[in-house]
Scaffold this active site. Structure first.
Site, PDB file in Angstrom:
ATOM      1  N   ASP A  15       2.946 -13.930  -9.199  1.00 29.95           N
ATOM      2  CA  ASP A  15       1.495 -13.955  -8.968  1.00 29.95           C
ATOM      3  C   ASP A  15       0.957 -15.392  -8.992  1.00 29.95           C
ATOM      4  O   ASP A  15      -0.154 -15.640  -8.509  1.00 29.95           O
ATOM      5  CB  ASP A  15       0.775 -13.190 -10.093  1.00 29.95           C
ATOM      6  CG  ASP A  15       0.296 -11.809  -9.675  1.00 29.95           C
ATOM      7  OD1 ASP A  15       0.085 -11.592  -8.468  1.00 29.95           O
ATOM      8  OD2 ASP A  15       0.118 -10.965 -10.575  1.00 29.95           O
ATOM      9  N   LYS A  56       2.497  -2.175  -2.979  1.00 30.87           N
ATOM     10  CA  LYS A  56       3.498  -3.209  -3.271  1.00 30.87           C
ATOM     11  C   LYS A  56       4.886  -2.574  -3.382  1.00 30.87           C
ATOM     12  O   LYS A  56       5.853  -3.093  -2.826  1.00 30.87           O
ATOM     13  CB  LYS A  56       3.142  -3.950  -4.570  1.00 30.87           C
ATOM     14  CG  LYS A  56       1.932  -4.873  -4.393  1.00 30.87           C
ATOM     15  CD  LYS A  56       1.364  -5.366  -5.716  1.00 30.87           C
ATOM     16  CE  LYS A  56       0.060  -6.132  -5.478  1.00 30.87           C
ATOM     17  NZ  LYS A  56      -0.669  -6.453  -6.707  1.00 30.87           N
ATOM     18  N   GLN A  58      -0.616  -6.129 -13.250  1.00 25.16           N
ATOM     19  CA  GLN A  58      -1.784  -5.838 -12.421  1.00 25.16           C
ATOM     20  C   GLN A  58      -3.074  -6.044 -13.214  1.00 25.16           C
ATOM     21  O   GLN A  58      -3.204  -5.590 -14.351  1.00 25.16           O
ATOM     22  CB  GLN A  58      -1.687  -4.390 -11.907  1.00 25.16           C
ATOM     23  CG  GLN A  58      -2.755  -3.991 -10.909  1.00 25.16           C
ATOM     24  CD  GLN A  58      -2.622  -4.672  -9.551  1.00 25.16           C
ATOM     25  OE1 GLN A  58      -1.569  -5.186  -9.187  1.00 25.16           O
ATOM     26  NE2 GLN A  58      -3.688  -4.685  -8.793  1.00 25.16           N
TER      27      GLN A  58
HETATM   28  N1  LIG Z   1      -1.765  -9.179 -10.984  1.00 23.43           N
HETATM   29  C1  LIG Z   1      -2.493  -8.954  -9.898  1.00 23.43           C
HETATM   30  N2  LIG Z   1      -2.129  -9.501  -8.714  1.00 23.43           N
HETATM   31  C2  LIG Z   1      -2.860  -9.276  -7.585  1.00 23.43           C
HETATM   32  O1  LIG Z   1      -2.515  -9.790  -6.488  1.00 23.43           O
HETATM   33  C3  LIG Z   1      -4.010  -8.436  -7.671  1.00 23.43           C
HETATM   34  C4  LIG Z   1      -4.347  -7.892  -8.924  1.00 23.43           C
HETATM   35  N3  LIG Z   1      -3.589  -8.179 -10.014  1.00 23.43           N
HETATM   36  N4  LIG Z   1      -5.437  -7.110  -9.054  1.00 23.43           N
HETATM   37  C5  LIG Z   1      -6.259  -6.745  -7.921  1.00 23.43           C
HETATM   38  C6  LIG Z   1      -6.203  -7.736  -6.789  1.00 23.43           C
HETATM   39  C7  LIG Z   1      -6.560  -7.130  -5.457  1.00 23.43           C
HETATM   40  N5  LIG Z   1      -5.363  -7.207  -4.649  1.00 23.43           N
HETATM   41  C8  LIG Z   1      -5.207  -6.614  -3.385  1.00 23.43           C
HETATM   42  C9  LIG Z   1      -3.972  -6.415  -2.808  1.00 23.43           C
HETATM   43  C10 LIG Z   1      -3.844  -5.753  -1.606  1.00 23.43           C
HETATM   44  C11 LIG Z   1      -4.941  -5.280  -0.932  1.00 23.43           C
HETATM   45  C12 LIG Z   1      -4.776  -4.513   0.339  1.00 23.43           C
HETATM   46  O2  LIG Z   1      -3.676  -4.278   0.799  1.00 23.43           O
HETATM   47  N6  LIG Z   1      -5.860  -4.080   0.979  1.00 23.43           N
HETATM   48  C13 LIG Z   1      -5.829  -3.282   2.188  1.00 23.43           C
HETATM   49  C14 LIG Z   1      -6.500  -1.935   1.982  1.00 23.43           C
HETATM   50  C15 LIG Z   1      -5.959  -1.167   0.804  1.00 23.43           C
HETATM   51  C16 LIG Z   1      -6.755   0.103   0.509  1.00 23.43           C
HETATM   52  O3  LIG Z   1      -6.727   1.017   1.342  1.00 23.43           O
HETATM   53  O4  LIG Z   1      -7.426   0.175  -0.560  1.00 23.43           O
HETATM   54  C17 LIG Z   1      -6.576  -4.014   3.295  1.00 23.43           C
HETATM   55  O5  LIG Z   1      -7.416  -4.876   2.969  1.00 23.43           O
HETATM   56  O6  LIG Z   1      -6.333  -3.719   4.453  1.00 23.43           O
HETATM   57  C18 LIG Z   1      -6.181  -5.488  -1.487  1.00 23.43           C
HETATM   58  C19 LIG Z   1      -6.316  -6.159  -2.691  1.00 23.43           C
HETATM   59  C20 LIG Z   1      -4.378  -7.784  -5.377  1.00 23.43           C
HETATM   60  N7  LIG Z   1      -4.794  -8.146  -6.577  1.00 23.43           N
END
Ligand SMILES: Nc1nc(=O)c2c([nH]1)NC[C@@H]1CN(c3ccc(C(=O)N[C@@H](CCC(=O)O)C(=O)O)cc3)C=[N+]21
Ligand SMILES: NC(=O)C1=CN([C@@H]2O[C@H](COP(=O)(O)OP(=O)(O)OC[C@H]3O[C@@H](n4cnc5c(N)ncnc54)[C@H](OP(=O)(O)O)[C@@H]3O)[C@@H](O)[C@H]2O)C=CC1
Length: 292
Positions: free
Chosen positions: A119, A52, A96
């Protein structure tokens, strides 16, 4: 099979936002400023928050990362939240999740100023979203809607089966798909761990959104030919042979299901990158709304 490429689409959205930021700079306006609070050292959470912050830098946003130790008390975290609420430089921020067990998540989310809640987790935003009023829509469901909309995937009159009823993914996407708005007008079934005969339901689905967090849960014999599959699940599966010591696995048995699907999201490179793009979009909206 058509791949719903979240990586590519998220880059397009980030480019659009970067263009808007450049225009703001030209006019001498304040650029959007996103803050993120993270408590503890959870590996996955650190990765997401890192992405982010990097995305903010890339598109010209200001960003602040507040890294607090695992031992942070609920009162201390509440104090940080109040500070961010009061800071006029911060347009939007996120806390988070998950938080350590000794902190009441609900209490923290309720303390976030709804006007800075990019969020979309505060009940004021969730309630407005559910009533089709202007709000912040949570980044993951918002990203799914954008993916469907921008790829011209018809949802009107279709049967969508959502698996998972969490407040941050399953429940809100089920509401958005059933609304009159973009990528809406679907007939929605919301399934969860008490659902009986799930495969019977998913086999009738034109669209399946899988958000349960169980690797390879959705098998080819659970879907019909031509189905649209959105895989929200991301699980880190330990694997010593990989450089990072794990690999990322979605809820969907991609290899087999993709043979039947008309559209399908990969993991990684699907819903995850869209979530980050829509968080940035919400922060831009926050800046524009604060400006009035
Ligand atoms: N307050 C809060 N807001 C959130 O939006 C929030 C949170 N807490 N806690 C956890 C979950 C999970 N989440 C993700 C965000 C980006 C990827 C992402 O970019 N994933 C990449 C891979 C990343 C990697 O390599 O691990 C992909 O799918 O291609 C995944 C999961 C947001 N969350
Ligand atoms: N790509 C992204 O940006 C994001 C990805 N995620 C990922 O999405 C997944 C889900 O996250 P989240 O919604 O927070 O998860 P939760 O654990 O909060 O919710 C999971 C849901 O799935 C249901 N469920 C669990 N097992 C089954 C089963 N066998 N059959 C049917 N339903 C079941 C649960 O039912 P019950 O309510 O009855 O317990 C619950 O409603 C995770 O892998 C997470 O990492 C999450 C957020 C963002």
């Amino acid at each position: 099979m058509n791949l719903l490429d979240g990586k590519k689409l998220s880059n397009e959205i980030k480019d659009e936002i970067a263009g808007e930021v450049a225009r703001m700079k030209e006019k001498g306006e304040k650029v959007p400023h996103l803050a993120a609070v993270i408590v503890g050292e959870d590996g996955a959470s650190l990765t997401y928050v890192g992405s982010k912050v990097r995305a903010c830098e890339r598109i010209g946003f200001e960003s602040t990362l507040k890294k607090l130790p695992e031992s942070t008390t609920e009162q201390e975290l509440l104090a940080v939240v109040r500070e961010l609420n009061a800071d006029p430089a911060i347009d939007g921020y996120i806390v988070q999740l998950p938080l350590p067990d000794h902190i009441d998540e609900q209490k923290i989310l309720m303390a976030v100023d709804p006007d800075k809640d990019v969020d979309g987790f505060h009940p004021a935003n969730f309630g407005k979203m559910a009533m089709e009023l202007e709000s912040f829509i949570s980044a993951t469901p918002y990203g799914i809607i954008e993916m469907l909309r921008r790829n011209g995937i018809e949802t009107s009159g279709k049967h969508a089966v959502v698996i998972g009823r969490s407040h941050i993914v399953g429940r809100p996407i089920s509401i958005l798909l059933s609304q009159k708005g973009p990528a809406g007008n679907a007939t929605v079934t919301l399934a969860h761990s008490r659902t009986k005969n799930l495969a019977h339901l998913t086999r009738q689905a034109d669209i399946v959104v899988s958000a349960l967090g169980v690797p390879n849960f959705l098998k080819a014999d659970m879907v019909k030919e031509g189905v649209v599959v959105i895989d929200v699940g991301i699980t880190r599966v330990p694997d010593a042979s990989r450089e990072r010591g794990y690999y990322l696995c979605g809820d969907v048995d991609f290899k087999a299901v993709s043979k039947k699907a008309s559209w399908i999201t990969p993991v990684p490179g699907g819903v995850g990158p869209m979530t980050i793009a829509m968080l940035l979009k919400n922060t831009l909206l926050a800046r524009q709304r604060h400006r009035g």
